[in-house]
Write an enzyme that holds these catalytic residues in place. Structure first.
Site, mmCIF file in Angstrom:
data_model
loop_
_atom_site.group_PDB
_atom_site.id
_atom_site.type_symbol
_atom_site.label_atom_id
_atom_site.label_comp_id
_atom_site.label_asym_id
_atom_site.label_seq_id
_atom_site.Cartn_x
_atom_site.Cartn_y
_atom_site.Cartn_z
ATOM 1 N N HIS A 151 10.076 7.783 5.693
ATOM 2 C CA HIS A 151 10.821 8.856 5.031
ATOM 3 C C HIS A 151 12.310 8.769 5.326
ATOM 4 O O HIS A 151 13.133 9.182 4.512
ATOM 5 C CB HIS A 151 10.234 10.220 5.392
ATOM 6 C CG HIS A 151 8.909 10.432 4.720
ATOM 7 N ND1 HIS A 151 7.708 10.339 5.390
ATOM 8 C CD2 HIS A 151 8.613 10.642 3.425
ATOM 9 C CE1 HIS A 151 6.730 10.519 4.528
ATOM 10 N NE2 HIS A 151 7.241 10.701 3.328
ATOM 11 N N ARG A 166 10.380 15.844 -4.001
ATOM 12 C CA ARG A 166 9.874 16.030 -2.628
ATOM 13 C C ARG A 166 10.490 17.312 -2.070
ATOM 14 O O ARG A 166 11.514 17.277 -1.390
ATOM 15 C CB ARG A 166 10.244 14.832 -1.762
ATOM 16 C CG ARG A 166 9.551 13.525 -2.154
ATOM 17 C CD ARG A 166 10.031 12.376 -1.267
ATOM 18 N NE ARG A 166 9.145 11.233 -1.290
ATOM 19 C CZ ARG A 166 9.416 10.081 -1.916
ATOM 20 N NH1 ARG A 166 10.528 9.937 -2.585
ATOM 21 N NH2 ARG A 166 8.551 9.070 -1.867
ATOM 22 N N ARG A 196 6.367 18.553 -5.946
ATOM 23 C CA ARG A 196 5.269 18.360 -4.995
ATOM 24 C C ARG A 196 5.341 19.502 -3.990
ATOM 25 O O ARG A 196 6.427 19.811 -3.489
ATOM 26 C CB ARG A 196 5.441 17.030 -4.278
ATOM 27 C CG ARG A 196 4.446 16.902 -3.138
ATOM 28 C CD ARG A 196 4.459 15.561 -2.525
ATOM 29 N NE ARG A 196 5.636 15.323 -1.705
ATOM 30 C CZ ARG A 196 5.920 14.151 -1.158
ATOM 31 N NH1 ARG A 196 5.136 13.122 -1.388
ATOM 32 N NH2 ARG A 196 6.977 13.995 -0.406
ATOM 33 N N GLU A 250 -3.471 9.499 -2.292
ATOM 34 C CA GLU A 250 -2.780 8.879 -1.153
ATOM 35 C C GLU A 250 -3.733 8.492 -0.026
ATOM 36 O O GLU A 250 -3.311 7.899 0.960
ATOM 37 C CB GLU A 250 -1.739 9.842 -0.581
ATOM 38 C CG GLU A 250 -0.720 10.302 -1.604
ATOM 39 C CD GLU A 250 0.465 10.993 -0.973
ATOM 40 O OE1 GLU A 250 1.487 10.331 -0.772
ATOM 41 O OE2 GLU A 250 0.351 12.198 -0.667
ATOM 42 N N ASN A 303 2.794 4.609 -0.993
ATOM 43 C CA ASN A 303 3.306 4.444 0.383
ATOM 44 C C ASN A 303 2.231 4.873 1.380
ATOM 45 O O ASN A 303 1.913 4.162 2.336
ATOM 46 C CB ASN A 303 4.566 5.289 0.603
ATOM 47 C CG ASN A 303 5.650 4.980 -0.417
ATOM 48 O OD1 ASN A 303 5.648 3.900 -0.976
ATOM 49 N ND2 ASN A 303 6.538 5.915 -0.655
ATOM 50 N N ASP A 304 1.696 6.060 1.137
ATOM 51 C CA ASP A 304 0.646 6.525 2.039
ATOM 52 C C ASP A 304 -0.667 5.799 1.785
ATOM 53 O O ASP A 304 -1.393 5.475 2.723
ATOM 54 C CB ASP A 304 0.450 8.043 1.886
ATOM 55 C CG ASP A 304 1.469 8.801 2.724
ATOM 56 O OD1 ASP A 304 1.691 8.407 3.885
ATOM 57 O OD2 ASP A 304 2.055 9.766 2.221
ATOM 58 N N ARG A 335 3.315 3.477 8.402
ATOM 59 C CA ARG A 335 4.475 3.080 7.599
ATOM 60 C C ARG A 335 5.794 3.247 8.353
ATOM 61 O O ARG A 335 6.829 2.760 7.923
ATOM 62 C CB ARG A 335 4.503 3.867 6.276
ATOM 63 C CG ARG A 335 4.639 5.349 6.472
ATOM 64 C CD ARG A 335 4.315 6.137 5.205
ATOM 65 N NE ARG A 335 5.475 6.345 4.362
ATOM 66 C CZ ARG A 335 5.524 7.233 3.379
ATOM 67 N NH1 ARG A 335 4.467 7.983 3.092
ATOM 68 N NH2 ARG A 335 6.598 7.390 2.665
ATOM 69 N N CYS A 375 3.898 7.046 -8.172
ATOM 70 C CA CYS A 375 5.205 7.507 -7.693
ATOM 71 C C CYS A 375 5.542 6.957 -6.315
ATOM 72 O O CYS A 375 6.558 7.324 -5.737
ATOM 73 C CB CYS A 375 5.276 9.032 -7.704
ATOM 74 S SG CYS A 375 4.146 9.790 -6.536
HETATM 75 C C1 PEP Z 1 3.772 8.099 -1.259
HETATM 76 O O1 PEP Z 1 3.168 8.289 -0.192
HETATM 77 O O2 PEP Z 1 3.717 7.038 -1.910
HETATM 78 C C2 PEP Z 1 4.651 9.152 -1.807
HETATM 79 C C3 PEP Z 1 5.177 9.058 -3.002
HETATM 80 O O3 PEP Z 1 4.929 10.209 -0.991
HETATM 81 P P1 PEP Z 1 5.918 10.092 0.284
HETATM 82 O O4 PEP Z 1 6.583 8.753 0.241
HETATM 83 O O5 PEP Z 1 6.890 11.214 0.191
HETATM 84 O O6 PEP Z 1 4.963 10.252 1.428
HETATM 85 MG MG MG Z 2 3.035 10.333 0.528
#
Ligand code: PEP
Ligand code: MG
Length: 588
Positions: free
Chosen positions: A190, A297, A333, A432, A455-456, A466, A503
């Site tokens: 993040h 976000r 979100r 996720e 990402n998650d 991550r 996303c």
């Molecule tokens: C993700 O996890 O891909 C996502 C879009 O949410 P964030 O990166 O804010 O956890």
């Molecule tokens: Mg996420």
């Protein structure tokens, strides 16, 4: 001149002087004579008083109502400062062992550290960090060093640190920092997302860099290639300045695609949306050619605050976002708190492993009062413009049903109050977790759309944090596990007739655009500066050739072969768009 290699987390090149955000004080053993003990105790006492004055000043400067979490934290630090564990133990060591005050404080801190390291509960373990912070402050006073404020003298400089949280980045950006380098962190962390939102180059995972750079040394940071050059010679400066100029020219060239439609050569429209973290980000996304806001976000609006936002503030923020979006739909979100996003305002029972604990939708169910306040604000805003909202990190239908019950209550309340709102506001679920990915068809029947947070999803699929650069090599978007999961998600969404978008960061990587459209994704949401790159690839490709490539890719066992296949097909066709995105060029 020394070159360091890390991972490029936010693109761009900056040259500036190093600004260390953490300066460890090093203290060596020193003893005093027995008859100097009284004077040493008085020295400690006076340092404790001066440290207390610093804390009192910080308390007064807090920009929040008294009683906030920020005030609580400073109160805690005041108690720690005069605690038996720190002050009491240091006095004992001066008295009984004839230690100099700073050596006594250092030894007291070592003892505290070993006690906290044995604790199982992460919340209490984290309180060890509070002892460290107070001890560090006291030591600096004893040594006559200035109070360390990472934001001071940061304007125009490059921040270098061991670890940087999203909150650190907010403070550094406000202080005028131009780029960042850190020893830990990952490209999809993040903190990296915040750096990209601010357009600041950021290189993470640069081993042992903080201890090897002196404050004020000239640095080059290349966030596109993941490189840091310390004390560059004239030739290196010339090369990087030319490269920075070329990047600016390319960005200008790509700007011209802003108003062009995102359609493939065989006529398929690919919707390009933007991910944003701030209200300013919405207008910037519209200006960059985003067709909607695919992920807002919302938690980033409130992370730095010492108190939680009221319903009215959240409503006003949502309305401002809708106005800035100029009629385009905005997907909010709900607050994705926990993990590495720890707001000052609430305590989150993170457990021993915060990424696997109470975070995101789980936190919303743990504190439905907070969720309800946000949902009321979002539903009210739906009377002003096209709102959609979605829940992060949902792990299954039962959890979604519990979340939906809160939505039902909110709608019923607003109905009773005759408050303007759209009861049919679309509700989405982020995919996720592997459990959500495997049951996406079930989830799709209980919501209006799906959005894949890669990402998650990748972090949990590979059990690789991550935020941890030691396992960054396991973040493998081209691995068969990811490709198969994404394919099955498209199939399940189609079977359930549910819209699906993506996303996570994969959506904004132009090297992966063929993979995503070849798998069947038609809706991609990304950082706004990626839109021109992805759009250029979309406009220069056909879905038919992307599908053919995906058929080949799905048959390969080894993800590096998939990478080679992509490179062989794309590198010559999109040299400008793919600069810095081809894994082998990044040294991955
Ligand atoms: C993700 O996890 O891909 C996502 C879009 O949410 P964030 O990166 O804010 O956890
Ligand atoms: Mg996420």
């Amino acid at each position: 001149m020394i070159r360091f290699r890390g991972v490029g987390a936010s693109r761009g090149i900056a040259v500036g002087r190093a600004h260390l955000t953490e300066v460890p004080v090093s203290i060596t053993e020193r003893r005093i004579l027995r008859h100097d003990r009284e004077a040493e105790l008085a020295r400690l006492e006076s340092a404790v008083d001066d440290t207390q004055k610093q804390l009192d000043r910080l308390y007064r400067q807090l920009d929040a109502a008294p009683g906030s979490a920020g005030h609580d934290l400073i109160d805690l630090h005041r108690v720690i400062l005069r605690s038996p564990e720190l002050d009491g133990e240091a006095r004992r060591l001066i008295n009984e062992e004839c230690f100099a005050a700073e050596w006594a404080v250092t030894r007291a801190l070592e003892r505290i550290r070993s006690v906290f390291a044995r604790l199982n509960d992460a919340y209490f373990r984290d309180r060890g960090g509070d002892f460290e912070a107070v001890g560090d402050r006291l030591l600096r006073v004893l040594l006559g060093l200035p109070e360390l404020r990472p934001e001071d003298n940061a304007r125009g400089a490059i921040a270098v640190g061991v670890d940087m949280s999203p909150l650190d980045l907010f403070a550094l950006q406000r202080a005028g920092i131009e780029a960042m380098v850190s020893e830990s962190g990952g490209a999809t962390s993040h903190a990296a997302i915040v750096a990209r939102a601010f357009g600041l180059p950021y290189v993470v995972g640069v081993r042992q860099v903080a201890g090897r750079i002196k404050p004020g040394t000239t640095l080059i940071v290349d966030g596109t290639r993941g490189e840091v050059v310390v004390d560059p010679d004239d030739d290196a400066l010339r090369v990087y300045r030319a490269r920075a100029g070329a990047q600016r020219d390319r960005a200008r060239q790509l700007e011209t695609t802003r108003r062009l439609p995102s359609v493939t050569t065989d006529g398929v429209a690919i919707h390009l949306a933007a991910n944003v973290e701030s209200l300013a980000g919405v207008s910037a996304a519209v200006a960059a050619g985003a067709e909607s806001i695919g992920l807002f976000r919302t938690e980033f609006l409130y992370l730095e605050r010492a108190d939680l936002p009221s319903e009215e503030e959240q409503y006003q923020d949502a309305v401002s976002a809708l106005r800035a979006a100029e009629g385009l739909p905005v997907t909010f979100r709900t607050l994705d708190l926990g993990g590495d996003k720890l707001p000052l305002a609430v305590k989150i029972p993170a457990g021993p492993n915060p990424a696997l604990g109470i975070r995101s939708a789980r936190f919303s169910l743990h504190r439905p009062d907070i969720l309800k306040r946000q949902l009321r604000a979002l539903y009210r805003a739906s009377a002003v413009g096209p709102v959609r909202y979605m829940f992060p990190l949902v792990s299954g239908v039962k959890e979604l049903e519990r979340l939906r019950r809160v939505c039902d209550e909110v709608r019923a309340e607003l109905g009773d109050e005759k408050a303007a709102h759209d009861p049919a506001t679309p509700l989405g679920v982020m995919i996720e977790t592997p459990s959500a990915a495997m049951t996406a068809d079930h989830l799709a029947r209980h919501c209006d759309f799906l959005s894949v947070g890669t990402n998650d999803l990748i972090q949990y699929a590979f059990a690789a944090d991550r935020e941890n650069d030691d396992v960054a090599h396991l973040h493998q978007p081209l691995h068969a596990a990811v490709l198969r999961t994404l394919k099955s998600l498209v199939d399940m969404a189609r079977a359930a007739d549910a819209p699906i978008s993506i996303c996570g960061d994969m959506a904004g990587d132009p090297f992966l655009t063929w993979i995503l459209i070849g798998l069947g994704f038609r809706d991609l949401s990304m950082d706004r500066d990626r839109i021109p790159l992805v759009k250029a690839v979309v406009r220069g490709s056909s879905v038919a050739e992307a599908e053919a490539l995906v058929r080949q890719a799905l048959a390969l066992e080894d993800e590096s072969r998939v990478g080679e296949l992509l490179r062989s097909r794309l590198e010559d066709r999109f040299p400008i768009e793919l600069e810095g995105f081809i894994p082998s060029d990044r040294g991955d």
